[in-house]
Motif scaffolding. Structure first.
Motif, PDB file in Angstrom:
ATOM      1  N   LEU A  54      43.463  36.848  39.847  1.00 35.25           N
ATOM      2  CA  LEU A  54      43.765  37.702  40.994  1.00 35.25           C
ATOM      3  C   LEU A  54      42.762  37.467  42.126  1.00 35.25           C
ATOM      4  CD1 LEU A  54      45.612  39.960  42.041  1.00 35.25           C
ATOM      5  CD2 LEU A  54      44.033  41.629  41.043  1.00 35.25           C
ATOM      6  N   GLY A  55      41.479  37.319  41.764  1.00 34.08           N
ATOM      7  CA  GLY A  55      40.462  37.044  42.784  1.00 34.08           C
ATOM      8  C   GLY A  55      40.699  35.704  43.466  1.00 34.08           C
ATOM      9  N   LYS A  56      41.071  34.700  42.673  1.00 30.76           N
ATOM     10  CA  LYS A  56      41.358  33.381  43.255  1.00 30.76           C
ATOM     11  C   LYS A  56      42.556  33.447  44.191  1.00 30.76           C
ATOM     12  CE  LYS A  56      42.203  28.586  41.938  1.00 30.76           C
ATOM     13  NZ  LYS A  56      42.381  27.629  40.819  1.00 30.76           N
ATOM     14  N   ALA A  57      43.586  34.205  43.774  1.00 29.02           N
ATOM     15  CA  ALA A  57      44.778  34.338  44.611  1.00 29.02           C
ATOM     16  C   ALA A  57      44.432  35.033  45.923  1.00 29.02           C
ATOM     17  CB  ALA A  57      45.860  35.117  43.857  1.00 29.02           C
ATOM     18  N   MET A  58      43.593  36.084  45.854  1.00 30.80           N
ATOM     19  CA  MET A  58      43.197  36.792  47.080  1.00 30.80           C
ATOM     20  C   MET A  58      42.381  35.867  47.993  1.00 30.80           C
ATOM     21  SD  MET A  58      42.210  40.529  45.501  1.00 30.80           S
ATOM     22  CE  MET A  58      41.700  41.146  47.087  1.00 30.80           C
ATOM     23  N   HIS A  59      41.546  35.033  47.394  1.00 28.93           N
ATOM     24  CA  HIS A  59      40.756  34.091  48.198  1.00 28.93           C
ATOM     25  C   HIS A  59      41.672  33.107  48.918  1.00 28.93           C
ATOM     26  CE1 HIS A  59      38.430  30.336  48.812  1.00 28.93           C
ATOM     27  NE2 HIS A  59      37.463  31.191  49.211  1.00 28.93           N
ATOM     28  N   ASN A  60      42.678  32.619  48.202  1.00 29.18           N
ATOM     29  CA  ASN A  60      43.630  31.685  48.816  1.00 29.18           C
ATOM     30  C   ASN A  60      44.434  32.357  49.926  1.00 29.18           C
ATOM     31  OD1 ASN A  60      42.788  29.684  47.062  1.00 29.18           O
ATOM     32  ND2 ASN A  60      44.429  30.077  45.566  1.00 29.18           N
ATOM     33  N   LYS A  88      53.887  33.867  46.412  1.00 29.96           N
ATOM     34  CA  LYS A  88      53.692  32.948  45.290  1.00 29.96           C
ATOM     35  C   LYS A  88      52.286  33.057  44.723  1.00 29.96           C
ATOM     36  CE  LYS A  88      57.102  29.484  46.712  1.00 29.96           C
ATOM     37  NZ  LYS A  88      57.303  28.078  47.143  1.00 29.96           N
ATOM     38  N   GLU A  89      51.304  33.243  45.591  1.00 33.36           N
ATOM     39  CA  GLU A  89      49.919  33.343  45.129  1.00 33.36           C
ATOM     40  C   GLU A  89      49.665  34.644  44.354  1.00 33.36           C
ATOM     41  OE1 GLU A  89      47.313  31.426  45.157  1.00 33.36           O
ATOM     42  OE2 GLU A  89      48.126  29.721  46.274  1.00 33.36           O
ATOM     43  N   LEU A  90      50.145  35.751  44.905  1.00 36.98           N
ATOM     44  CA  LEU A  90      49.845  37.065  44.309  1.00 36.98           C
ATOM     45  C   LEU A  90      50.873  37.520  43.279  1.00 36.98           C
ATOM     46  CD1 LEU A  90      48.699  39.051  47.479  1.00 36.98           C
ATOM     47  CD2 LEU A  90      47.256  38.086  45.675  1.00 36.98           C
ATOM     48  N   GLY A  91      52.069  36.933  43.274  1.00 41.42           N
ATOM     49  CA  GLY A  91      53.156  37.441  42.429  1.00 41.42           C
ATOM     50  C   GLY A  91      52.820  37.462  40.957  1.00 41.42           C
ATOM     51  N   VAL A 184      31.833  37.138  45.819  1.00 44.65           N
ATOM     52  CA  VAL A 184      33.077  37.906  45.663  1.00 44.65           C
ATOM     53  C   VAL A 184      33.472  37.983  44.192  1.00 44.65           C
ATOM     54  CG1 VAL A 184      35.535  37.999  46.241  1.00 44.65           C
ATOM     55  CG2 VAL A 184      33.844  37.337  47.983  1.00 44.65           C
ATOM     56  N   PHE A 185      33.448  36.821  43.524  1.00 43.88           N
ATOM     57  CA  PHE A 185      33.810  36.796  42.106  1.00 43.88           C
ATOM     58  C   PHE A 185      32.823  37.613  41.275  1.00 43.88           C
ATOM     59  CE2 PHE A 185      35.744  32.606  43.401  1.00 43.88           C
ATOM     60  CZ  PHE A 185      37.047  33.080  43.381  1.00 43.88           C
ATOM     61  N   HIS A 186      31.541  37.504  41.636  1.00 40.46           N
ATOM     62  CA  HIS A 186      30.531  38.280  40.917  1.00 40.46           C
ATOM     63  C   HIS A 186      30.764  39.786  41.095  1.00 40.46           C
ATOM     64  CE1 HIS A 186      25.955  38.974  40.096  1.00 40.46           C
ATOM     65  NE2 HIS A 186      26.728  39.512  39.169  1.00 40.46           N
ATOM     66  N   ALA A 187      31.077  40.172  42.318  1.00 39.49           N
ATOM     67  CA  ALA A 187      31.324  41.593  42.591  1.00 39.49           C
ATOM     68  C   ALA A 187      32.565  42.103  41.842  1.00 39.49           C
ATOM     69  CB  ALA A 187      31.493  41.815  44.087  1.00 39.49           C
ATOM     70  N   LEU A 188      33.615  41.281  41.835  1.00 35.46           N
ATOM     71  CA  LEU A 188      34.832  41.676  41.104  1.00 35.46           C
ATOM     72  C   LEU A 188      34.559  41.809  39.614  1.00 35.46           C
ATOM     73  CD1 LEU A 188      37.573  39.528  42.899  1.00 35.46           C
ATOM     74  CD2 LEU A 188      37.326  42.020  42.941  1.00 35.46           C
ATOM     75  N   ASP A 189      33.803  40.855  39.080  1.00 32.55           N
ATOM     76  CA  ASP A 189      33.475  40.911  37.648  1.00 32.55           C
ATOM     77  C   ASP A 189      32.644  42.149  37.337  1.00 32.55           C
ATOM     78  OD1 ASP A 189      33.395  39.508  34.998  1.00 32.55           O
ATOM     79  OD2 ASP A 189      31.243  39.593  35.410  1.00 32.55           O
ATOM     80  N   LEU A 190      31.681  42.427  38.183  1.00 30.40           N
ATOM     81  CA  LEU A 190      30.831  43.599  37.968  1.00 30.40           C
ATOM     82  C   LEU A 190      31.630  44.896  38.082  1.00 30.40           C
ATOM     83  CD1 LEU A 190      27.934  44.561  37.491  1.00 30.40           C
ATOM     84  CD2 LEU A 190      27.602  44.563  39.970  1.00 30.40           C
ATOM     85  N   LEU A 191      32.491  44.979  39.090  1.00 35.26           N
ATOM     86  CA  LEU A 191      33.323  46.176  39.262  1.00 35.26           C
ATOM     87  C   LEU A 191      34.269  46.379  38.078  1.00 35.26           C
ATOM     88  CD1 LEU A 191      34.233  45.980  43.059  1.00 35.26           C
ATOM     89  CD2 LEU A 191      32.875  47.751  41.930  1.00 35.26           C
ATOM     90  N   THR A 192      34.805  45.282  37.570  1.00 34.71           N
ATOM     91  CA  THR A 192      35.731  45.383  36.441  1.00 34.71           C
ATOM     92  C   THR A 192      35.033  45.960  35.214  1.00 34.71           C
ATOM     93  OG1 THR A 192      37.006  43.491  37.253  1.00 34.71           O
ATOM     94  CG2 THR A 192      37.295  44.094  34.941  1.00 34.71           C
TER      95      THR A 192
END
Length: 377
Positions: A54-60, A88-91, A184-192
């Motif tokens: 999901l993070g990769k899709a949001m980045h794209n 297509k990215e987020l679906g 961003v990925f670090h923050a998402l991982d920490l929040l999760t």
């Protein structure tokens, strides 16, 4: 009067029928806290499983929307054309998150009480529209319990959030020093992980609430002693009716048994208290079997029918008692009594031949025939 009041107290545990009726009406033990914990944990597990994609899709998506060529900037249709790549990215990540959330939320809400399809819950009821009943629900014991659970949830979540923030605070500060897109990925991982641990604290409330809801559900369905008696009468039938049915069944069985007496070869008696009707039919059974048996009035009726149909009546007290106590209707006599029964039947068959003038008069059998010890009564 005191006894009457006591008898009306709901002191009896709900019967199986009462629980079944409540279930048919949609009244089962449910825990909102368990459902809430399941939904939150489902969201946390979904983010943990699908967070990277999901993070990769949001980045794209951010790259597609923020990085535009000169032609795209001046193209009025560019914003419309970009929706298909975004979908297509987020679906797939969003669909996976929704499915995980739906599955665990559904499981959490049916694990206590199961699945019920009942229209009673949606039918309009006067009690639900009554202002007085509404005030009772707002200020009653149940409302106080809900208030207590709300405060407990707030306290547990607040304490858990405090400890989580205290534990992860240095790591949170470190994120500001990192570069895109790793921060961003670090923050998402920490929040999760923080979200997962925070949601797990709700399980403490659920573990307490589930036993309470089960207890409260049974408490609401408790019955008075009179209700238990009335339900027993409704399900099992009134004692008077059941007694009458049993009496009719005995009478039918008695008539059926008496109808078999005329088919007997001999009636062995005791001589008044016991009577057993025996029949020997090699096609049906290799040994003589019992057609009818009885004591006292039934025995008298058997002898009466035997005299009417000119069936031989033989007095053999030990044998009559032994057959009565050891052999059921339409069952062949035990092997240990074969010799004694054979002597009786031989005497009867010889007596028939004598009466037809085809033989000599048989010698009467002894009253006390030898009976094995295990058949003596």
């Amino acid at each position: 009067m005191a006894e009457n009041d006591t008898s009306q107290e709901r002191t009896e545990e709900p019967t199986g029928r009462r629980l079944e009726q409540a279930r048919e009406k949609g009244q089962v033990a449910r825990s909102k806290e368990l459902g809430t914990a399941a939904v939150l944990l489902a969201a946390a597990v979904g983010f943990l499983m699908l967070g990277p994609s999901l993070g990769k899709a949001m980045h794209n998506v951010m790259t597609m929307t923020m990085v535009q060529s000169r032609e795209q900037v001046f193209d009025t249709n560019s914003m419309l054309n970009i929706w298909i790549p975004i979908a297509k990215e987020l679906g797939l990540p969003v669909l996976g998150l929704v499915l995980v959330l739906a599955a665990l939320a559904f499981a959490g809400n049916i694990v206590l009480g199961g699945i019920i399809f009942s229209s009673n819950g949606v039918l309009p009821k006067a009690s639900k529209m009554s202002p007085l009943a509404g005030f009772k629900r707002m200020f009653g014991l149940q409302a106080l319990m809900e208030l207590g659970k709300g405060l407990a949830k707030f306290s547990v979540v607040a304490v858990a959030a405090y400890f989580l923030l205290s534990f992860y605070f240095p790591e949170i500060i470190q994120i500001s020093a990192e570069h895109l897109p790793s921060n961003v990925f670090h923050a998402l991982d920490l929040l999760t992980w923080m979200f997962l641990l925070l949601c797990s604290s709700m399980l403490i409330i659920a573990v307490i609430d589930v036993p309470f809801q089960i207890w409260n559900h049974k408490k609401q369905l408790k019955m008075t002693k009179q209700e238990v008696k009335d339900e027993y009468k409704d399900t099992e039938g009134k004692p008077e009716v059941k007694g009458r049915i049993r009496q009719m069944q005995r009478e039918i069985a008695m008539r059926r048994m008496m109808a078999e007496v005329p088919k007997a070869d001999v009636i062995v008696v005791n001589p008044e208290h016991f009577a057993v009707a025996l029949k020997y039919d090699a096609k049906r059974s290799p040994a003589p079997f019992v057609l009818a048996k009885g004591v006292d009035a039934v025995a008298f009726k058997i002898r009466e029918i035997a005299r009417e149909y000119d069936i031989a009546i033989v007095s053999a007290p030990p044998l009559a008692r032994a057959i009565y106590h050891t052999t059921k209707l339409n069952q062949q006599v035990p092997e240990g009594l074969f010799t004694a029964v054979a002597q009786v039947l031989a005497y009867v068959f010889q007596l028939r031949q004598y009466r037809k003038g085809r033989g000599r008069k048989p010698t009467p059998i002894p009253l006390n025939q030898p009976i094995p010890d295990e058949f003596k009564y």
